[in-house]
Write an enzyme that holds these catalytic residues in place. Structure first.
Site, PDB file in Angstrom:
ATOM      1  N   SER A 318       0.843  -1.207   0.000  1.00  0.00           N
ATOM      2  CA  SER A 318       0.000   0.000   0.000  1.00  0.00           C
ATOM      3  C   SER A 318       0.880   1.260   0.000  1.00  0.00           C
ATOM      4  O   SER A 318       0.578   2.238  -0.685  1.00  0.00           O
ATOM      5  CB  SER A 318      -0.916  -0.027   1.224  1.00  0.00           C
ATOM      6  OG  SER A 318      -1.447   1.230   1.464  1.00  0.00           O
ATOM      7  N   TRP A 321       2.160   1.699  -3.400  1.00  0.00           N
ATOM      8  CA  TRP A 321       1.086   2.209  -4.271  1.00  0.00           C
ATOM      9  C   TRP A 321       1.043   3.731  -4.211  1.00  0.00           C
ATOM     10  O   TRP A 321       0.809   4.394  -5.220  1.00  0.00           O
ATOM     11  CB  TRP A 321      -0.266   1.632  -3.816  1.00  0.00           C
ATOM     12  CG  TRP A 321      -1.421   2.141  -4.621  1.00  0.00           C
ATOM     13  CD1 TRP A 321      -1.923   1.608  -5.766  1.00  0.00           C
ATOM     14  CD2 TRP A 321      -2.221   3.307  -4.348  1.00  0.00           C
ATOM     15  NE1 TRP A 321      -2.982   2.368  -6.221  1.00  0.00           N
ATOM     16  CE2 TRP A 321      -3.187   3.417  -5.373  1.00  0.00           C
ATOM     17  CE3 TRP A 321      -2.222   4.270  -3.340  1.00  0.00           C
ATOM     18  CZ2 TRP A 321      -4.133   4.435  -5.418  1.00  0.00           C
ATOM     19  CZ3 TRP A 321      -3.156   5.289  -3.390  1.00  0.00           C
ATOM     20  CH2 TRP A 321      -4.102   5.366  -4.414  1.00  0.00           C
ATOM     21  N   HIS A 322       1.289   4.266  -2.998  1.00  0.00           N
ATOM     22  CA  HIS A 322       1.178   5.712  -2.851  1.00  0.00           C
ATOM     23  C   HIS A 322       2.269   6.470  -3.611  1.00  0.00           C
ATOM     24  O   HIS A 322       2.052   7.597  -4.033  1.00  0.00           O
ATOM     25  CB  HIS A 322       1.198   6.110  -1.377  1.00  0.00           C
ATOM     26  CG  HIS A 322      -0.130   5.953  -0.727  1.00  0.00           C
ATOM     27  ND1 HIS A 322      -0.578   4.738  -0.255  1.00  0.00           N
ATOM     28  CD2 HIS A 322      -1.132   6.823  -0.501  1.00  0.00           C
ATOM     29  CE1 HIS A 322      -1.799   4.891   0.236  1.00  0.00           C
ATOM     30  NE2 HIS A 322      -2.156   6.144   0.098  1.00  0.00           N
ATOM     31  N   GLY A 323       3.404   5.859  -3.746  1.00  0.00           N
ATOM     32  CA  GLY A 323       4.436   6.584  -4.491  1.00  0.00           C
ATOM     33  C   GLY A 323       5.725   5.802  -4.563  1.00  0.00           C
ATOM     34  O   GLY A 323       6.034   5.001  -3.682  1.00  0.00           O
ATOM     35  N   PHE A 477      -0.687  10.205  -7.225  1.00  0.00           N
ATOM     36  CA  PHE A 477      -0.634   8.749  -7.098  1.00  0.00           C
ATOM     37  C   PHE A 477      -1.366   8.084  -8.251  1.00  0.00           C
ATOM     38  O   PHE A 477      -1.489   6.928  -8.351  1.00  0.00           O
ATOM     39  CB  PHE A 477      -1.225   8.298  -5.758  1.00  0.00           C
ATOM     40  CG  PHE A 477      -0.609   9.040  -4.581  1.00  0.00           C
ATOM     41  CD1 PHE A 477       0.754   9.287  -4.555  1.00  0.00           C
ATOM     42  CD2 PHE A 477      -1.375   9.483  -3.535  1.00  0.00           C
ATOM     43  CE1 PHE A 477       1.318   9.975  -3.499  1.00  0.00           C
ATOM     44  CE2 PHE A 477      -0.817  10.162  -2.466  1.00  0.00           C
ATOM     45  CZ  PHE A 477       0.529  10.415  -2.451  1.00  0.00           C
TER      46      PHE A 477
END
Lengths: 477, 382
Positions: A318, A321-323, A477
């Protein structure tokens, strides 16, 4: 195109003027055209990506459903997932991995000078690829039927209100809505308008004002403990209002078009544990990771140790996923560890369980909030050296003047956040915010209250909006 | 469609219209009903020194400088007015504010320098690249407050310059004007923000003697340039990158993001910028204008090459200024202004040796230009 612009208002009004005259199929077609205009407004080449994703996933899903053998079905499934991951990998993570790989080679003398390839990151790529992946998985597992209409499916992938920053929708929720003609629903329009304005208020008044404080603090090279944490607090207000504002504007815009999007936030700062926070924050992403990563990894089925491992892996992903940056990796892993450890801690510290009284609730909300804000520090601070510096700050070394300054900045951020952090939960607790399907909505009393709420939002936006605007944080994102 | 419309209940329609009417009429009434104090002083520049036009005029009136220097933190970080006066023999005084750009420099000239009654011989304006013909750069936020304080938007020159940009914005611009007519909140917004800050400051007054403006100055100083991260562009390298990020590994300068939105072609028309208006004002008042282009942060080789469009722009600018009786100097080619002399972004460090070197270099460029204008009597240069 961004929601908080006059272009968007003109765009939406023009769309609405046409939309309700059309039959179902043409309504969807109009949404696709509008969505492509919305998404390609600044960078038309982004449309190639979304076009590829749409065609591949639509075709692969039909291929999966028509497959006579399991192997063939699997081949279609793998193709679909691979295309999505490839797009995400190239556009989002290639630069990050290449940069780190060359840094390692350079540090051991195998590469004389670093080379870096920069690839522009298309806005919202993580959102629409995750939505497409969930569709492929659902069709493969038999949880959803493959959508036979390319128009309906393209509408699902490209629906402009949620295209750039979610909520990440599921086919099972959206495709049935696109399969029906949407009629003019004036009650829905009323609540949609209110949601849109409330979202705009959150963005241009609360988030942008808190951003001024957070940006100021995070531009300091020598922040003291109290000033740093006032900035973190301001960032906590900013990111919540920013993302929740975006979601409400998305839900409001969709509702005007007769489409219902899922909720993404449920007063996250009132959560009493890190796990509860993630059930209230960016709910569409949390449930995505739960359904497509955590449960397939085994979830809580194989004992506490495996559960903790699965949680940490899920949150690590996760974070990624954000960056594509180390601070997001650290942030995600930190949350994984928190969520995994909390039940162990709660067993030993009774006040951390949810069975104690008011004091316990206040304590748990306070502790959870502090832990979340420690996470926000990792999220906001992109420089690892500065992060280490920030974490090593000694609160006792700061003079009184710094504490006073920090308190003033923190209080100012909280004052901006009051409508979102206090007023909204209170109104909801009092049952003062009916949904469009609520029968009370047609009464004159509720009409008057809605009118007042709309007037308050408009007045707030007109008189307090921040002149220094910023992009939505989650666009990146 | 008609059958579809007939299903809409009259009640729902009236309710929707009622909500919309309340949403427009209520705020519009409130915006007009509220009285705004006329003494809102909300201006604070990024360098933390509040700009007080009356005090600035008073100082000019009193000191009667021969040479006034206008600019932003580029000027502030480069020039010490006392040192300059000493080295040049000209009585020099700065009228500057961090973060300001050409619109405010025009207002400094018109509303501060000229209205003060001081009649300097020369006014120098420190600028970067295309600043002079980019009128709407930094006219929002705190700059808007200072512009209001200097009655900027009511100046005829302002209307001339911004009429075109309003026209260019077309339909969108007209909508914005319409919204402002319905909800006249331009004056209210700085006040609302100020009140919020004031509340926060008051809530933390305990244990100290509370002085609102003193606390603001204290806050501004805490966030002044010397406290900012070196890797952040304070006036400004591209944010999120290192201070050297605008220099590629090969040493070639990449046009930094800050100036990407600026003008690419030099346009001397009165509708395009405040530049011709500044020259007119100067001519009318017998003042010579001097435009000094500062050297932006160089690469490791101490050079700062210009992009092709900027080279063409500067040739045109120089030609036009000189044809209109203004003076022009450019410190960019000076290799003696080295990378290590820079603090952050394009600012020059305050180290005494650096300041001295810079000042000598500047006077070396400006001195010969100003020499023919020097009155016979006056202090001799050091």
């Amino acid at each position: 195109m961004i929601f908080q612009s006059i272009e968007y208002v003109i765009f939406l009004v023009s769309l609405l003027a046409l939309y309700f005259w059309l039959p179902r199929r043409e309504q969807n077609l109009l949404i696709i055209i509008a969505s492509y205009i919305f998404y390609g407004w600044v960078h038309p080449w982004y449309l190639i990506l979304i076009g590829i994703t749409t065609i591949f996933d639509w075709g692969c899903a039909i291929g999966m459903e028509n497959s006579s053998t399991q192997a063939r079905k699997k081949a279609f499934f793998i193709t679909s997932i691979s295309v999505n991951l490839l797009i995400l990998g190239v556009f989002k993570y290639f630069g990050f991995f290449a940069e780190n790989f060359t840094a390692v080679l350079t540090s051991i003398g195998l590469m004389p000078s670093p080379w870096i390839v920069k690839i522009a990151l298309p806005a919202g790529i993580s959102f629409f690829t995750f939505q497409s992946i969930s569709y492929a998985v659902d069709v493969y597992k038999g949880r959803s039927r493959a959508c036979r209409s390319i128009i309906d499916y393209a509408t699902f992938v490209s629906f402009f209100p949620q295209l750039v920053a979610g909520p990440i929708e599921r086919a099972g929720h959206m495709l049935p809505q696109y399969a029906q003609r949407r009629g003019l629903n004036l009650e829905g329009m009323r609540t949609g308008l209110l949601l849109l304005l409330w979202g705009l208020f959150q963005k241009v008044v609360i988030a942008d004002s808190a951003a001024l404080i957070a940006d100021k603090v995070f531009s300091l090279g020598d922040p003291s403990f109290p000033i740093l944490w006032s900035g973190v607090l301001a960032f906590g207000v900013q990111i919540y209002a920013d993302f929740s504002g975006y979601t409400d504007m998305a839900r409001g815009s969709a509702r005007l078009l007769g489409i219902e999007l899922c909720k993404n936030f449920n007063h996250p700062y009132l959560a009493q544990s890190p796990g509860a926070f993630w059930r209230r924050w960016h709910m569409s992403l949390s449930t995505w990771f739960r359904d497509y990563v955590y449960i397939p990894l085994g979830g809580s089925r194989h004992g506490e140790g495996k559960m903790a491992r699965n949680l940490i892996i899920t949150f690590f992903l996760s974070g990624m996923w954000h960056g594509a940056s180390w601070n997001y990796v650290i942030w995600g892993t930190y949350h994984g560890v928190l969520v995994a450890l909390w039940p162990f801690l709660a067993k030993r510290v009774p006040v951390l369980t949810e069975k104690t009284g008011a004091f316990g609730i206040i304590l748990r909300v306070g502790v959870t909030c502090m832990l979340m804000h420690l996470g926000w520090l990792m999220f906001r601070e992109h420089s690892l050296a500065m992060l280490a510096h920030d974490l090593a700050l000694n609160p006792f070394a700061a003079p009184v003047s710094e504490w006073r300054m920090g308190a003033a900045l923190g209080i100012e951020a909280l004052l901006y956040g009051l409508p979102l952090l206090v007023l909204l939960p209170l109104l909801q607790r009092l049952g003062a915010l009916p949904q469009p399907e609520d029968p009370r909505i047609t009464s004159w009393k509720w009409t008057a209250l809605q009118g007042l709420a709309v007037a308050a939002c408009v007045y707030g936006i007109a008189s307090m909006r921040c002149d220094v605007g910023s992009d939505f944080i989650y666009f990146q994102f | 469609m008609l059958s579809h419309l007939s299903r809409i209940s009259f009640r729902s329609l009236v309710q929707l219209l009622a909500v919309a009417a309340m949403g427009v009429a209520g705020p519009a009434w409130l915006c007009r009903k509220l009285d705004y104090p006329d003494n809102i002083v909300t201006q604070e520049g990024p360098v933390g020194r509040p700009f007080d036009p009356a005090a600035e005029m008073q100082k000019l009136k009193k000191s009667k400088p021969q040479w006034v220097l206008i600019g932003n933190s580029m000027l502030n970080s480069r020039i010490d007015q006392e040192e300059l006066s000493e080295i040049s023999g000209w009585k020099a005084r700065k009228v500057s504010q961090g973060g300001t750009q050409s619109a405010l420099w025009f207002l400094f000239l018109k509303k501060v320098v000229l209205e003060s009654g001081a009649r300097p011989i020369v006014v120098s304006i420190f600028f970067r690249d295309t600043d002079l013909t980019w009128p709407d750069f930094r006219t929002k936020g705190m700059h808007a407050e200072l512009i209001d304080l200097l009655e900027g938007t009511t100046q005829p020159e302002w209307k001339t310059v911004f009429a075109r940009s309003d026209e260019a914005r077309g339909f969108e611009g007209r909508i914005e004007q319409g919204l402002q007519a319905v909800f006249p909140t331009k004056d209210l917004r700085p006040l609302a923000r100020r009140q919020m800050q004031e509340r926060a400051l008051r809530l933390t007054r305990y244990g100290s003697e509370f002085n609102s403006s003193g606390r603001r100055v204290e806050l501004n100083l805490r966030f002044s340039l010397k406290h900012l991260r070196r890797d952040l562009g304070s006036d400004f390298a591209p944010s999120g990158q290192s201070a050297d990020a605008d220099v590629s590994s090969s040493g070639a300068v990449i046009d930094p993001g800050l100036y990407e939105d600026g003008p690419k072609i030099f346009d001397p028309s009165p509708q395009a910028s405040f530049l011709p208006h500044m020259l007119n004002l100067a001519k009318e008042n017998g003042i010579t204008l001097h435009f000094h282009r500062i050297k932006r942060r160089p690469g490791a080789d101490h050079q700062r090459p210009d992009s092709t469009y900027l080279q063409a722009y500067l040739v045109e600018l120089r030609k036009w200024l000189q044809a209109n009786g203004a003076l022009f100097s450019d410190e960019s080619p000076d290799l003696g202004i080295r990378l290590e002399m820079y603090a952050d972004g394009d600012h020059i460090s305050g180290e005494p040796a650096v300041a001295e070197r810079y000042l000598k270099g500047f006077w070396g460029l400006a001195g010969p230009l100003l020499a023919p204008l020097k009155p016979a009597s006056g202090p001799e240069p050091k």
